[in-house]
Design a protein around this motif. Structure first.
Motif, PDB file in Angstrom:
ATOM      1  N   LEU A 186      47.229  61.837  46.568  1.00 32.14           N
ATOM      2  CA  LEU A 186      47.975  61.219  45.477  1.00 32.14           C
ATOM      3  C   LEU A 186      48.779  62.283  44.737  1.00 32.14           C
ATOM      4  O   LEU A 186      48.237  63.342  44.390  1.00 32.14           O
ATOM      5  N   ILE A 246      52.393  58.492  43.190  1.00 35.65           N
ATOM      6  CA  ILE A 246      52.780  58.093  44.543  1.00 35.65           C
ATOM      7  C   ILE A 246      51.745  58.578  45.550  1.00 35.65           C
ATOM      8  O   ILE A 246      51.511  59.788  45.674  1.00 35.65           O
ATOM      9  N   PRO A 247      51.101  57.659  46.271  1.00 36.23           N
ATOM     10  CA  PRO A 247      50.145  58.061  47.304  1.00 36.23           C
ATOM     11  C   PRO A 247      50.814  58.882  48.413  1.00 36.23           C
ATOM     12  O   PRO A 247      52.030  58.766  48.655  1.00 36.23           O
ATOM     13  N   ILE A 248      50.000  59.697  49.067  1.00 34.94           N
ATOM     14  CA  ILE A 248      50.408  60.484  50.233  1.00 34.94           C
ATOM     15  C   ILE A 248      49.623  59.954  51.435  1.00 34.94           C
ATOM     16  O   ILE A 248      48.402  59.848  51.371  1.00 34.94           O
ATOM     17  N   VAL A 249      50.332  59.582  52.496  1.00 31.59           N
ATOM     18  CA  VAL A 249      49.694  59.066  53.708  1.00 31.59           C
ATOM     19  C   VAL A 249      50.344  59.759  54.903  1.00 31.59           C
ATOM     20  O   VAL A 249      51.581  59.855  54.959  1.00 31.59           O
ATOM     21  N   VAL A 278      54.452  57.976  50.239  1.00 27.93           N
ATOM     22  CA  VAL A 278      54.728  56.636  50.771  1.00 27.93           C
ATOM     23  C   VAL A 278      55.872  55.955  50.020  1.00 27.93           C
ATOM     24  O   VAL A 278      55.738  54.847  49.506  1.00 27.93           O
ATOM     25  N   LEU A 279      57.016  56.625  49.984  1.00 27.19           N
ATOM     26  CA  LEU A 279      58.199  56.029  49.369  1.00 27.19           C
ATOM     27  C   LEU A 279      58.793  54.995  50.309  1.00 27.19           C
ATOM     28  O   LEU A 279      58.772  55.169  51.534  1.00 27.19           O
ATOM     29  N   GLY A 280      59.344  53.926  49.740  1.00 25.50           N
ATOM     30  CA  GLY A 280      60.062  52.957  50.550  1.00 25.50           C
ATOM     31  C   GLY A 280      61.350  53.561  51.082  1.00 25.50           C
ATOM     32  O   GLY A 280      61.820  54.609  50.614  1.00 25.50           O
ATOM     33  N   THR A 281      61.921  52.898  52.072  1.00 22.36           N
ATOM     34  CA  THR A 281      63.124  53.385  52.750  1.00 22.36           C
ATOM     35  C   THR A 281      64.244  53.750  51.774  1.00 22.36           C
ATOM     36  O   THR A 281      64.967  54.725  51.970  1.00 22.36           O
ATOM     37  N   GLN A 293      63.913  54.276  48.419  1.00 21.56           N
ATOM     38  CA  GLN A 293      63.451  54.834  47.143  1.00 21.56           C
ATOM     39  C   GLN A 293      63.730  56.331  47.026  1.00 21.56           C
ATOM     40  O   GLN A 293      63.261  57.123  47.846  1.00 21.56           O
TER      41      GLN A 293
END
Lengths: 140, 140, 140
Positions: free
Chosen positions: B38, B104-107, B112-115, B117
């Protein structure tokens, strides 16, 4: 021992309005078996919002919709970005005025939501959309 | 094993407008080598905002600026706090209407930003400023 | 070794206005003895907000109040949800326009607040209320 996990909640919207997904988040928290911790949500879009609001009288949400529709009306000639439809720029503005992030502590295995707090996806576009909420859980 | 780190991103602004610092944050996440986690951001000011918004058509950001300029106009006689300039109280209001925090989470080693964002510092003052964003990373 | 804890800050309000609780949060952080970490706050209500704003000139907060009172006036005939009083629906709208969540990193045992940043509960109802802020601390 502290541990974490990452999840996604996908929601199908049928146009502008509020979509309660409190139970979907509660299920993730239940499954995680965290006694104490923190749930963080991030919506991966720029024309919808995450909102914590009253879940008792639905008129509250209709009044929220009335207020924001008047504040940032569809088709306002102020807006130059019109290529994606009359409702697109108002949707971006509603998102800026609200939020795409929520952070809710977990205590005694439950989200510490107030009695009247529900968690909503607020869809601002008039057409149906598929929306994704990234969820991060940490705790023990 | 979970670990954390604290960082700072400093940004020089040239007056009112949007400053994309998505890449500066991505670099911190890359260097941290966190696979899952995160990222939390806190802007240490009360007259600028953090904003996640569409990074495709720049007209979206110009329309956001137009909307907020009309909603809280510089020099509005409603305001009594004028000692720091006509743009200062509108700047505080814009900050209250938006946010100074992002989570913002990290995966899979990525935010994990939207396309569409992008992460922006939104400077609300008309004069150049030095702005500091505190960043906290946690994960493994 | 990372560790976490959950707390609550309870605040009694005397009607609409700003209630500075920066020191209550600082005390929790001091007692936690965390050197580096993250403090996350969640307000368990839908008619009040958490706000980080300027703590220097009180006129800033009075202007914020003037602006929001004008933007969402008590008793506006636009609103249908009136059963809980003329100030209830404007309170929900102010909450939607601001936030109920804050996330502030801890560095060198201190919240990384900017020089002029204070942490406020913004009560939107005109009657006194008891408000609860859930606080999650994590770090080491």
């Amino acid at each position: 021992m502290l541990r974490q996990s990452a999840h996604e909640i996908a929601l199908s919207t049928k146009g502008r309005g509020f979509y309660d997904f409190t139970n979907a988040l509660r299920e993730l928290v239940d499954k995680s078996q965290l006694k104490t911790g923190l749930a963080t949500l991030h919506l991966q879009h720029t024309s919808a919002s995450l909102l914590i609001q009253e879940n008792a009288d639905p008129e509250v949400r209709r009044d929220l919709e009335r207020f924001f529709s008047k504040l940032a009306p569809d088709g306002d000639p102020l807006f130059q970005h019109t290529s994606e439809g009359d409702d697109d720029m108002p949707a971006h503005i509603r998102t800026a005025l609200t939020t795409v992030n929520l952070s809710i502590p977990i205590v005694e295995r439950r989200l510490v939501l107030g009695t009247w707090q529900g968690i909503y996806l607020w869809e601002h576009r008039t057409a149906p959309h598929r929306r994704r909420v990234a969820v991060h859980l940490i705790g023990e």
